[in-house]
Design a protein around this motif. Structure first.
Motif, short mmCIF file in Angstrom:
data_model
loop_
_atom_site.label_atom_id
_atom_site.label_comp_id
_atom_site.label_asym_id
_atom_site.label_seq_id
_atom_site.Cartn_x
_atom_site.Cartn_y
_atom_site.Cartn_z
N THR A 3 0.81 -1.20 0.00
CA THR A 3 0.00 0.00 0.00
C THR A 3 0.85 1.26 0.00
OG1 THR A 3 -0.14 0.00 2.41
CG2 THR A 3 -1.89 -1.14 1.19
N ARG A 4 2.12 1.13 0.27
CA ARG A 4 3.02 2.28 0.29
C ARG A 4 4.10 2.09 -0.77
NH1 ARG A 4 2.65 4.84 5.59
NH2 ARG A 4 1.21 3.57 6.81
N TYR A 5 4.64 3.19 -1.23
CA TYR A 5 5.71 3.11 -2.20
C TYR A 5 6.65 4.29 -1.99
CZ TYR A 5 3.56 6.83 -4.91
OH TYR A 5 3.05 8.03 -5.31
N SER A 6 7.82 4.15 -2.50
CA SER A 6 8.83 5.19 -2.40
C SER A 6 8.86 5.96 -3.72
CB SER A 6 10.20 4.58 -2.12
OG SER A 6 11.20 5.54 -2.26
N SER A 7 8.59 7.24 -3.66
CA SER A 7 8.63 8.03 -4.89
C SER A 7 10.05 8.10 -5.45
CB SER A 7 8.07 9.43 -4.65
OG SER A 7 8.80 10.09 -3.65
N PHE A 8 11.04 8.02 -4.58
CA PHE A 8 12.44 8.02 -5.04
C PHE A 8 12.72 6.80 -5.91
CE2 PHE A 8 16.88 6.75 -4.22
CZ PHE A 8 17.53 7.84 -4.77
N PHE A 9 12.31 5.61 -5.42
CA PHE A 9 12.54 4.40 -6.20
C PHE A 9 11.63 4.33 -7.41
CE2 PHE A 9 14.30 2.84 -2.08
CZ PHE A 9 15.61 2.74 -2.52
N ALA A 10 10.44 4.91 -7.33
CA ALA A 10 9.55 4.96 -8.49
C ALA A 10 10.18 5.82 -9.58
CB ALA A 10 8.19 5.52 -8.10
N TRP A 11 10.82 6.92 -9.20
CA TRP A 11 11.50 7.78 -10.17
C TRP A 11 12.67 7.03 -10.82
CZ3 TRP A 11 16.48 10.08 -9.90
CH2 TRP A 11 16.73 11.01 -10.89
N PHE A 12 13.44 6.30 -10.03
CA PHE A 12 14.52 5.50 -10.59
C PHE A 12 13.99 4.41 -11.51
CE2 PHE A 12 17.65 7.38 -7.80
CZ PHE A 12 18.82 7.24 -8.54
N GLY A 13 12.84 3.86 -11.19
CA GLY A 13 12.23 2.85 -12.05
C GLY A 13 11.83 3.40 -13.40
N LYS A 14 11.41 4.67 -13.44
CA LYS A 14 11.03 5.29 -14.70
C LYS A 14 12.22 5.46 -15.63
CE LYS A 14 7.06 7.89 -13.07
NZ LYS A 14 6.53 9.23 -12.81
N ILE A 15 13.40 5.70 -15.06
CA ILE A 15 14.57 5.92 -15.90
C ILE A 15 15.51 4.72 -15.91
CG2 ILE A 15 14.48 8.42 -15.60
CD1 ILE A 15 16.85 8.17 -13.67
N SER A 16 14.98 3.55 -15.56
CA SER A 16 15.85 2.36 -15.44
C SER A 16 16.48 1.95 -16.77
CB SER A 16 15.08 1.20 -14.83
OG SER A 16 14.00 0.84 -15.67
N LEU A 17 15.74 2.07 -17.87
CA LEU A 17 16.32 1.71 -19.17
C LEU A 17 17.48 2.64 -19.51
CD1 LEU A 17 16.28 0.08 -21.78
CD2 LEU A 17 14.68 1.76 -22.68
N GLU A 18 17.30 3.92 -19.28
CA GLU A 18 18.37 4.88 -19.55
C GLU A 18 19.56 4.66 -18.62
OE1 GLU A 18 15.16 5.63 -19.30
OE2 GLU A 18 14.68 6.44 -21.27
N LEU A 19 19.28 4.30 -17.38
CA LEU A 19 20.37 3.99 -16.45
C LEU A 19 21.17 2.79 -16.95
CD1 LEU A 19 18.50 4.37 -13.04
CD2 LEU A 19 20.34 5.83 -13.88
N PHE A 20 20.47 1.78 -17.41
CA PHE A 20 21.14 0.58 -17.92
C PHE A 20 22.02 0.90 -19.13
CE2 PHE A 20 21.06 -3.06 -20.86
CZ PHE A 20 21.79 -3.95 -20.09
N LEU A 21 21.48 1.70 -20.05
CA LEU A 21 22.23 2.02 -21.26
C LEU A 21 23.39 2.96 -20.99
CD1 LEU A 21 19.28 2.44 -23.75
CD2 LEU A 21 20.84 0.51 -23.55
N CYS A 22 23.21 3.91 -20.10
CA CYS A 22 24.25 4.92 -19.85
C CYS A 22 25.39 4.41 -18.99
CB CYS A 22 23.65 6.15 -19.20
SG CYS A 22 22.63 7.12 -20.30
N GLN A 23 25.19 3.31 -18.28
CA GLN A 23 26.25 2.85 -17.39
C GLN A 23 27.51 2.48 -18.16
OE1 GLN A 23 25.21 -0.62 -15.18
NE2 GLN A 23 24.75 -1.83 -16.99
N TYR A 24 27.37 2.00 -19.38
CA TYR A 24 28.54 1.63 -20.15
C TYR A 24 29.26 2.84 -20.72
CZ TYR A 24 26.67 -3.05 -19.86
OH TYR A 24 26.20 -4.24 -19.39
N HIS A 25 28.56 3.95 -20.86
CA HIS A 25 29.15 5.13 -21.47
C HIS A 25 29.66 6.14 -20.46
CE1 HIS A 25 27.85 3.82 -25.39
NE2 HIS A 25 26.66 3.58 -24.90
N ILE A 26 29.11 6.14 -19.27
CA ILE A 26 29.49 7.16 -18.29
C ILE A 26 30.36 6.57 -17.19
CG2 ILE A 26 28.59 8.80 -16.59
CD1 ILE A 26 26.15 9.10 -18.45
#
Length: 101
Positions: A3-26
């Motif tokens: 019933t509860r969620y973390s908006s911080f982790f929800a925000w990270f979940g929204k950009i998870s694909l970009e995080l995965f792709l950028c980790q190799y470049h940054i």
């Protein structure tokens, strides 16, 4: 717990694909064999700076993707087919030029 969620982790979940792709470049350098070092001799500060850059760039890439996605893949199937044909017509000569075909 559901019933509860973390908006911080929800925000990270929204950009998870970009995080995965950028980790190799940054974060990683030298074709995944090295780690990006901005300040030699200060490993903790280096990790904080590169992590901040990593998350900011991933967030901006997510924003750009969400703006450009309706133009690249529209909801109308006729426009989507037009974009696919245009992409293929553009891709084949480029692939032939680069030796892909």
């Amino acid at each position: 717990m559901r019933t509860r969620y973390s908006s911080f982790f929800a925000w990270f979940g929204k950009i998870s694909l970009e995080l995965f792709l950028c980790q190799y470049h940054i974060w990683l350098a030298a074709d995944r064999n090295g780690v990006l070092v901005l300040l030699p001799g200060f490993p903790t500060v280096n990790v904080l700076i590169t992590s901040f850059i990593f998350v900011c760039v991933s967030h901006e890439i997510h924003r750009v993707t969400s703006v450009l996605l309706p133009y690249a893949v529209p909801n109308d199937w006729k426009l989507a087919l037009r974009n696919i044909l245009f992409f293929v017509i553009l891709l084949i000569p480029l692939g032939r030029y680069d030796g892909m075909f």
